[in-house]
Design a protein around this motif. Sequence first.
Motif, PDB file in Angstrom:
ATOM      1  N   ARG A  36       4.727  -4.585  -6.833  1.00  0.00           N
ATOM      2  CA  ARG A  36       4.813  -4.351  -5.393  1.00  0.00           C
ATOM      3  C   ARG A  36       5.822  -3.260  -5.031  1.00  0.00           C
ATOM      4  NH1 ARG A  36       2.829  -9.083  -6.456  1.00  0.00           N
ATOM      5  NH2 ARG A  36       1.627 -10.307  -4.937  1.00  0.00           N
ATOM      6  N   THR A  43      13.963  -7.348  -2.885  1.00  0.00           N
ATOM      7  CA  THR A  43      13.218  -8.549  -2.527  1.00  0.00           C
ATOM      8  C   THR A  43      14.187  -9.718  -2.575  1.00  0.00           C
ATOM      9  OG1 THR A  43      11.371 -10.022  -3.109  1.00  0.00           O
ATOM     10  CG2 THR A  43      12.312  -8.704  -4.893  1.00  0.00           C
ATOM     11  N   TRP A  51       4.142 -12.519   0.484  1.00  0.00           N
ATOM     12  CA  TRP A  51       4.057 -12.012  -0.886  1.00  0.00           C
ATOM     13  C   TRP A  51       2.621 -11.635  -1.242  1.00  0.00           C
ATOM     14  CZ3 TRP A  51       7.743 -10.036  -3.549  1.00  0.00           C
ATOM     15  CH2 TRP A  51       7.725  -9.955  -4.941  1.00  0.00           C
ATOM     16  N   GLU A  92       5.317  -9.398 -10.753  1.00  0.00           N
ATOM     17  CA  GLU A  92       4.714  -9.227  -9.434  1.00  0.00           C
ATOM     18  C   GLU A  92       5.614  -8.376  -8.535  1.00  0.00           C
ATOM     19  OE1 GLU A  92       3.989 -13.189  -8.082  1.00  0.00           O
ATOM     20  OE2 GLU A  92       2.161 -13.423  -9.283  1.00  0.00           O
ATOM     21  N   ALA A 105       0.281  -7.537  -1.006  1.00  0.00           N
ATOM     22  CA  ALA A 105       0.884  -6.582  -1.938  1.00  0.00           C
ATOM     23  C   ALA A 105       0.760  -5.149  -1.436  1.00  0.00           C
ATOM     24  CB  ALA A 105       0.246  -6.725  -3.312  1.00  0.00           C
ATOM     25  N   ASP A 106      -0.333  -4.834  -0.747  1.00  0.00           N
ATOM     26  CA  ASP A 106      -0.537  -3.463  -0.279  1.00  0.00           C
ATOM     27  C   ASP A 106       0.539  -3.052   0.724  1.00  0.00           C
ATOM     28  OD1 ASP A 106      -2.765  -3.186  -1.855  1.00  0.00           O
ATOM     29  OD2 ASP A 106      -4.204  -3.599  -0.254  1.00  0.00           O
ATOM     30  N   GLN A 113       3.563  -4.197   0.959  1.00  0.00           N
ATOM     31  CA  GLN A 113       4.851  -4.043   0.292  1.00  0.00           C
ATOM     32  C   GLN A 113       4.922  -2.742  -0.503  1.00  0.00           C
ATOM     33  OE1 GLN A 113       6.228  -8.206  -1.187  1.00  0.00           O
ATOM     34  NE2 GLN A 113       4.086  -8.424  -0.582  1.00  0.00           N
ATOM     35  N   ARG A 114       3.838  -2.407  -1.200  1.00  0.00           N
ATOM     36  CA  ARG A 114       3.817  -1.128  -1.915  1.00  0.00           C
ATOM     37  C   ARG A 114       3.962   0.044  -0.939  1.00  0.00           C
ATOM     38  NH1 ARG A 114       0.041  -3.797  -5.436  1.00  0.00           N
ATOM     39  NH2 ARG A 114      -1.676  -3.273  -4.025  1.00  0.00           N
TER      40      ARG A 114
END
Length: 424
Positions: A48, A19, A408, A44, A411-412, A414-415
């Motif tokens: 993620r 990131t 940002w 955070e 989150a879903d 990025q995961r």
Amino acid sequence: MTYSPVPIPAHLPERLTLTLWDFSWFVRTGPGEPFEDLDRAFAEAVERGYNTIRICAMPYLLFGSGLDTTALRLGSMGGEYAQRVRWYDVAAETTIDAREHLLELFRAAKRHNCFVIVSSWEYQQSPAFAALPDWYEALHAVDPEERAVELARAQSALVDVLTEHDLADRIAFVELHNEVQIGHLTEGLGMAGDEAVLALHDRLERGLRMFHDLQPEVPVTVNYAGVPVGEMRGVPHNADVLVVHPYVYGVLDALIETYGLRGPIEEYAQEAARRELLRPGAPDLTEWTAGEAWRMHAMIVSKPEIYTHDWCDPEAFDRWLYDHYGEHRLAMNSRLTLWLETAADQAAARQIPLVLGEGWVGYTPKDGRFEEGPVGAQICRQAMAESARVGAWGSIVCSNAAPQHSMWADADLQREANAIFTRA
């Protein structure tokens, strides 16, 4: 010339999920800013799916400039200037003890079992956010031929300080500087084409050699805007990691060329932009007052591009990209695949790992949502799958997937994207 790369330390992750915290992690620490609480930002990030941050560590300011950094004043570019520009929309002024703040970042990284790619944006953007020009002036007082070497000395001193505080194990690797072909590391070359490529290579090679002499066990490199296809001979032979930034642009390039965002002010398509991109009440570019001259030189982004990002209707900007995306989709997909395969092949030939430190579409306005929309999100998934396929050691969901950007919040995505990379 043969060179044996410095081995990657065994304690580092099998794959780095990056990131991009760049200079924002110290510029945006005031009340309500995304890095006001470093522990929260790291928590955070881990949630993620990230294990590595990439930063400007202010190396020359802290360990080369000789300036007092115990009360470094930071803030916006001035008034409303660049407040709608991604990466430049600093809202709150702040004062930090810069060296202590760096140590606290590494302590927080250790608490959250994260790692840090130590880089520098100092010859591109970082000094532009300082209240005074002394940091900028100290950087530009260095002879351009010696800038890479002086960065190496400063980065080595930074490693020494981290070692003293039992924090050096958080370093993934060191980059002397970000995107070495773009910015003030190229000053004074006075040439073009092959001569410029090789002259910059010599500067960078000497810098890497200096760092290796001072820190023989720490991997070090430089990184490149895009993938320098056709100029790979310019990558120093003594780099320990190949780091490239595959921004594919495509449809965004078409917008930039249509309106003249990166050309001379007099060639900007003012009336077309006013009809199709800008908010009501936007002044003409020629009447728009930019910031202080030293800041403009420090930040390198062109005035027409800053103006357009500041004054655009972000929905109109996004709509233009969607309207024209179909014309460029196949070329963008092909460029992404070709660039990643080219970079992976070059890394394999050198027997060094590949890291994709930034990407994927390009530089869009702060309030634009193209990269996290249905098209951009799918490009992120595709890029992470391709990164895994070519065997990259590190990759990034998207340059906009960081606490200082609206992405940002997704989150879903990025995961999901990080899992595509790590589970492949």
